[in-house]
Design an enzyme around this catalytic site. Structure first.
Site, PDB file in Angstrom:
ATOM      1  N   GLN A  62       0.828  -1.206   0.000  1.00 18.07           N
ATOM      2  CA  GLN A  62       0.000   0.000   0.000  1.00 18.07           C
ATOM      3  C   GLN A  62       0.867   1.262   0.000  1.00 18.07           C
ATOM      4  O   GLN A  62       2.078   1.194   0.218  1.00 18.07           O
ATOM      5  CB  GLN A  62      -0.882  -0.003   1.262  1.00 18.07           C
ATOM      6  CG  GLN A  62      -0.066  -0.195   2.539  1.00 18.07           C
ATOM      7  CD  GLN A  62      -0.829  -0.846   3.669  1.00 18.07           C
ATOM      8  OE1 GLN A  62      -2.032  -1.030   3.609  1.00 18.07           O
ATOM      9  NE2 GLN A  62      -0.142  -1.183   4.758  1.00 18.07           N
ATOM     10  N   ASP A  72       1.022 -12.062   7.832  1.00 18.65           N
ATOM     11  CA  ASP A  72      -0.378 -11.904   7.464  1.00 18.65           C
ATOM     12  C   ASP A  72      -1.241 -12.337   8.661  1.00 18.65           C
ATOM     13  O   ASP A  72      -1.269 -13.526   9.016  1.00 18.65           O
ATOM     14  CB  ASP A  72      -0.638 -12.781   6.231  1.00 18.65           C
ATOM     15  CG  ASP A  72      -2.096 -12.745   5.808  1.00 18.65           C
ATOM     16  OD1 ASP A  72      -2.929 -12.205   6.556  1.00 18.65           O
ATOM     17  OD2 ASP A  72      -2.386 -13.264   4.718  1.00 18.65           O
ATOM     18  N   GLY A  73      -1.917 -11.384   9.276  1.00 13.74           N
ATOM     19  CA  GLY A  73      -2.705 -11.670  10.486  1.00 13.74           C
ATOM     20  C   GLY A  73      -3.831 -12.665  10.239  1.00 13.74           C
ATOM     21  O   GLY A  73      -4.170 -13.460  11.108  1.00 13.74           O
ATOM     22  N   ASP A 104      -7.152  -4.102  14.571  1.00 14.37           N
ATOM     23  CA  ASP A 104      -6.907  -2.680  14.325  1.00 14.37           C
ATOM     24  C   ASP A 104      -6.511  -2.504  12.863  1.00 14.37           C
ATOM     25  O   ASP A 104      -5.373  -2.157  12.552  1.00 14.37           O
ATOM     26  CB  ASP A 104      -5.801  -2.196  15.270  1.00 14.37           C
ATOM     27  CG  ASP A 104      -5.566  -0.708  15.149  1.00 14.37           C
ATOM     28  OD1 ASP A 104      -6.339  -0.024  14.449  1.00 14.37           O
ATOM     29  OD2 ASP A 104      -4.600  -0.215  15.756  1.00 14.37           O
ATOM     30  N   PRO A 152      -7.135  -4.944   0.794  1.00 13.80           N
ATOM     31  CA  PRO A 152      -6.540  -5.973   1.646  1.00 13.80           C
ATOM     32  C   PRO A 152      -7.230  -6.153   2.999  1.00 13.80           C
ATOM     33  O   PRO A 152      -7.202  -7.237   3.569  1.00 13.80           O
ATOM     34  CB  PRO A 152      -5.086  -5.498   1.848  1.00 13.80           C
ATOM     35  CG  PRO A 152      -4.953  -4.190   1.171  1.00 13.80           C
ATOM     36  CD  PRO A 152      -6.194  -3.892   0.393  1.00 13.80           C
TER      37      PRO A 152
HETATM   38  N1  SPD Z   1     -11.251   5.075   8.216  1.00 20.49           N
HETATM   39  C1  SPD Z   1     -10.068   4.614   8.831  1.00 20.49           C
HETATM   40  C2  SPD Z   1     -10.250   3.422   9.700  1.00 20.49           C
HETATM   41  C3  SPD Z   1      -8.925   2.995  10.202  1.00 20.49           C
HETATM   42  C4  SPD Z   1      -8.973   2.197  11.436  1.00 20.49           C
HETATM   43  N2  SPD Z   1      -7.655   1.832  11.888  1.00 20.49           N
HETATM   44  C5  SPD Z   1      -6.783   2.894  12.151  1.00 20.49           C
HETATM   45  C6  SPD Z   1      -5.463   2.461  12.675  1.00 20.49           C
HETATM   46  C7  SPD Z   1      -5.086   3.198  13.886  1.00 20.49           C
HETATM   47  N3  SPD Z   1      -4.228   2.415  14.717  1.00 20.49           N
END
Ligand code: SPD
Length: 280
Positions: free
Chosen positions: A31, A137-138, A156, A163
């Site tokens: 990415q 890869d989680g 998270d 992906p």
């Molecule tokens: N729209 C963005 C959503 C992202 C969620 N994860 C953010 C990572 C922060 N640790």
């Protein structure tokens, strides 16, 4: 002329932040990873054009993803984070003294490298010996790992396009359930209940078919589309609505948001979402 960086939502909404300069920009194997110096939010991590986190507002997201689950589970020792390459969720997990091991599986080492260099206040626990950071890869990790090994699992990830889509799949959720020890809990970011209403509702439906208890909850995240975000806590033998005030209060010293009142309040479900979930 002022330079604004816009996050564009489905070619119908734009949210822009004024940028002083670009600190980091790289196309990784997975990415585009950027770190911007913004006027309002300090340094901001942007992945594939989507705002991930910023120095000034990160606590809104990280405290709410992590603390409800960490305080619902009694003495969480083993924690798994899928994604979270900026280090904010790991920092929140490692505030808990009971934690012995926090495994963080981030697919893209470029996110961790950029975050360590440019966002050290967000990932302030990288050197904690309890943190085991792996570039992997989680989803494959969850699929292949045997045995209930974790008290808390935190997902998270990014938005469910490209992906990160698989992080919202039923198979992945079942895999997480399999890895949870008795009394454990899973928490995930479940998108904007405004702009991603369908994803939010579908996610509740999938989780409801898997876990005994599924509690969506809400809070503000100023840099995300619409400003209001959702997370969902799932478990089979614990419930965040069971009073956990003493555990929460033990944590609140270092929190900007989270306290026992917030723990109770975030699970309140507005009518439009109750109806959407019931109809979903
Ligand atoms: N729209 C963005 C959503 C992202 C969620 N994860 C953010 C990572 C922060 N640790």
């Amino acid at each position: 002329m002022a330079l604004y960086y816009d996050e564009v939502f489905e070619d119908s909404v734009r949210f822009g932040v004024k940028v002083e300069r670009t600190l980091h920009s790289e196309q990784s194997r997975f990415q585009k990873v950027e770190v911007l110096e913004t006027t309002r939010f300090g340094r901001m991590l942007v992945i594939d054009g989507l705002f991930m986190t910023s120095e000034k507002d990160e606590f809104f997201y990280h405290e709410l993803l992590v603390q409800p689950a960490m305080c619902t589970v009694a003495k969480p020792k083993d924690v798994l984070i899928i994604g979270g390459g900026d280090g904010g969720s790991a920092r929140e997990v490692l505030r808990h003294q009971d934690v012995e091991r926090c495994v963080l599986i981030e697919i893209d080492e470029a996110v961790v490298r950029a975050s360590k260099e440019w966002l050290p206040t967000i990932g302030s626990a990288w050197d904690d010996p309890r943190l085991d950071t792996r570039f992997d890869d989680g989803v494959a990790f969850v699929k292949e790992r045997e045995g209930a090994a974790f008290d808390v699992i935190l997902v998270d990830g990014s938005d469910p396009v490209g992906p990160a889509e698989v992080l919202f799949s039923e198979e992945f959720f079942r895999g997480c359930q399999r890895l949870l020890k008795p009394g454990g809990a899973l928490a995930l970011q479940s998108e904007s209940p405004v702009y991603f209403r369908d994803t939010f509702v579908e996610t509740q439906k999938k989780l409801g078919g898997i876990f005994q208890t599924v509690r969506p909850y809400f809070g503000p995240v100023p840099i995300y589309s619409g400003g209001v975000w959702s997370w969902t806590l799932c478990a089979d033998s614990v419930d965040p609505l069971t009073p956990v005030d003493a555990r929460v209060e033990a944590m609140t010293g270092g929190s900007q948001i989270y306290n026992a009142d917030i723990h109770r309040a975030v699970f309140a479900l507005p009518n439009y979402l109750r109806r959407a979930i019931a109809a979903g």
